[in-house]
Motif scaffolding. Structure first.
Motif, PDB file in Angstrom:
ATOM      1  N   GLY A  87       1.230  -1.105  -0.093  1.00  0.00           N
ATOM      2  CA  GLY A  87      -0.062   0.179   0.346  1.00  0.00           C
ATOM      3  C   GLY A  87       0.652   1.132   0.218  1.00  0.00           C
ATOM      4  N   LYS A  88       0.322   2.665  -0.080  1.00  0.00           N
ATOM      5  CA  LYS A  88       1.204   3.983  -0.124  1.00  0.00           C
ATOM      6  C   LYS A  88       0.852   4.699   1.050  1.00  0.00           C
ATOM      7  CE  LYS A  88       0.516   4.150  -5.167  1.00  0.00           C
ATOM      8  NZ  LYS A  88       1.542   4.404  -6.129  1.00  0.00           N
ATOM      9  N   LEU A  89       1.383   5.470   1.424  1.00  0.00           N
ATOM     10  CA  LEU A  89       1.877   6.419   2.338  1.00  0.00           C
ATOM     11  C   LEU A  89       0.305   7.698   2.648  1.00  0.00           C
ATOM     12  CD1 LEU A  89       4.436   5.601   4.531  1.00  0.00           C
ATOM     13  CD2 LEU A  89       2.475   5.077   5.035  1.00  0.00           C
ATOM     14  N   HIS A  90       1.251   7.960   0.915  1.00  0.00           N
ATOM     15  CA  HIS A  90       0.094   8.833   0.378  1.00  0.00           C
ATOM     16  C   HIS A  90      -0.542   9.216  -1.220  1.00  0.00           C
ATOM     17  CE1 HIS A  90       2.578  11.203   3.853  1.00  0.00           C
ATOM     18  NE2 HIS A  90       4.049  10.453   3.489  1.00  0.00           N
ATOM     19  N   ALA A  91      -0.934   9.869  -0.998  1.00  0.00           N
ATOM     20  CA  ALA A  91      -1.904   9.822  -2.670  1.00  0.00           C
ATOM     21  C   ALA A  91      -0.877  10.320  -4.018  1.00  0.00           C
ATOM     22  CB  ALA A  91      -3.120  10.903  -2.726  1.00  0.00           C
ATOM     23  N   ALA A  92      -0.876  10.363  -4.937  1.00  0.00           N
ATOM     24  CA  ALA A  92      -0.075  10.830  -5.917  1.00  0.00           C
ATOM     25  C   ALA A  92      -0.205  12.799  -5.913  1.00  0.00           C
ATOM     26  CB  ALA A  92      -0.679   9.983  -7.330  1.00  0.00           C
ATOM     27  N   GLY A  93       1.150  12.938  -5.772  1.00  0.00           N
ATOM     28  CA  GLY A  93       1.263  14.540  -5.388  1.00  0.00           C
ATOM     29  C   GLY A  93       1.447  15.044  -4.362  1.00  0.00           C
ATOM     30  N   GLU A  94       0.767  14.004  -3.357  1.00  0.00           N
ATOM     31  CA  GLU A  94       1.195  14.592  -2.282  1.00  0.00           C
ATOM     32  C   GLU A  94       2.617  14.674  -1.317  1.00  0.00           C
ATOM     33  OE1 GLU A  94      -1.499  13.343   2.309  1.00  0.00           O
ATOM     34  OE2 GLU A  94      -0.652  12.115   0.718  1.00  0.00           O
ATOM     35  N   ALA A  95       2.952  15.714  -0.986  1.00  0.00           N
ATOM     36  CA  ALA A  95       4.392  15.649  -0.391  1.00  0.00           C
ATOM     37  C   ALA A  95       4.214  14.603   1.317  1.00  0.00           C
ATOM     38  CB  ALA A  95       4.696  16.959   0.400  1.00  0.00           C
ATOM     39  N   GLY A  96       5.351  14.607   1.534  1.00  0.00           N
ATOM     40  CA  GLY A  96       5.535  12.975   2.115  1.00  0.00           C
ATOM     41  C   GLY A  96       6.246  13.953   3.928  1.00  0.00           C
ATOM     42  N   TYR A  97       5.627  13.002   4.837  1.00  0.00           N
ATOM     43  CA  TYR A  97       6.187  13.308   5.757  1.00  0.00           C
ATOM     44  C   TYR A  97       7.646  14.189   6.265  1.00  0.00           C
ATOM     45  CZ  TYR A  97       7.655  13.479  11.024  1.00  0.00           C
ATOM     46  OH  TYR A  97       8.027  14.048  12.231  1.00  0.00           O
ATOM     47  N   ARG A  98       7.764  15.348   6.454  1.00  0.00           N
ATOM     48  CA  ARG A  98       8.568  16.392   7.048  1.00  0.00           C
ATOM     49  C   ARG A  98       9.093  16.218   8.785  1.00  0.00           C
ATOM     50  NH1 ARG A  98      12.337  15.859   2.362  1.00  0.00           N
ATOM     51  NH2 ARG A  98      11.301  16.327   0.852  1.00  0.00           N
TER      52      ARG A  98
END
Length: 117
Positions: free
Chosen positions: A106-117
């Motif tokens: 699975g994915k943690l983020h939707a396409a184009g969404e910034a990852g955790y910073r």
């Protein structure tokens, strides 16, 4: 960073990385040995593991043990600090990765969404 271990003898197998140096080896009645002082690295950090003895004995009041602790702190100190560029790593889509990556799970983020910073 340095670690102190103050437990009963539990013998090797000891799950730490391959040490850069083994500084102390403890010997116990019956012939058991234990790596009681060793150095290794994690990222930009120096780590000194030290197992000076059991808390029922005045180990930490011993001048030699206190000197080892002072020297460990001096050795482990990294004046350059953490490597800030690690936090600046880009969140790149799999198809734009520098090396081929097989996407799984699975994915943690939707396409184009910034990852955790």
């Amino acid at each position: 960073y340095f670690e102190l271990e103050n437990e009963e003898m539990y013998g090797e197998q000891f799950a730490v990385p391959e040490p850069m140096e083994t500084v102390f080896i403890s010997w116990f009645q019956g012939g058991e040995v234990f790596r009681s002082g060793l150095t290794y690295r994690r990222g930009a950090g120096n780590i000194f593991y030290f197992r000076p003895g059991h808390e029922t004995y005045p180990t930490y009041h011993d001048a030699t043990v206190q000197k080892v602790l002072r020297n460990a702190v001096k050795w482990a100190h990294n004046p350059q600090g953490a490597n800030p560029t690690i936090l600046d790593a880009p969140n790149v889509p799999v198809e734009k990765a520098l090396e081929p990556i097989v996407e799984r799970g699975g994915k943690l983020h939707a396409a184009g969404e910034a990852g955790y910073r």
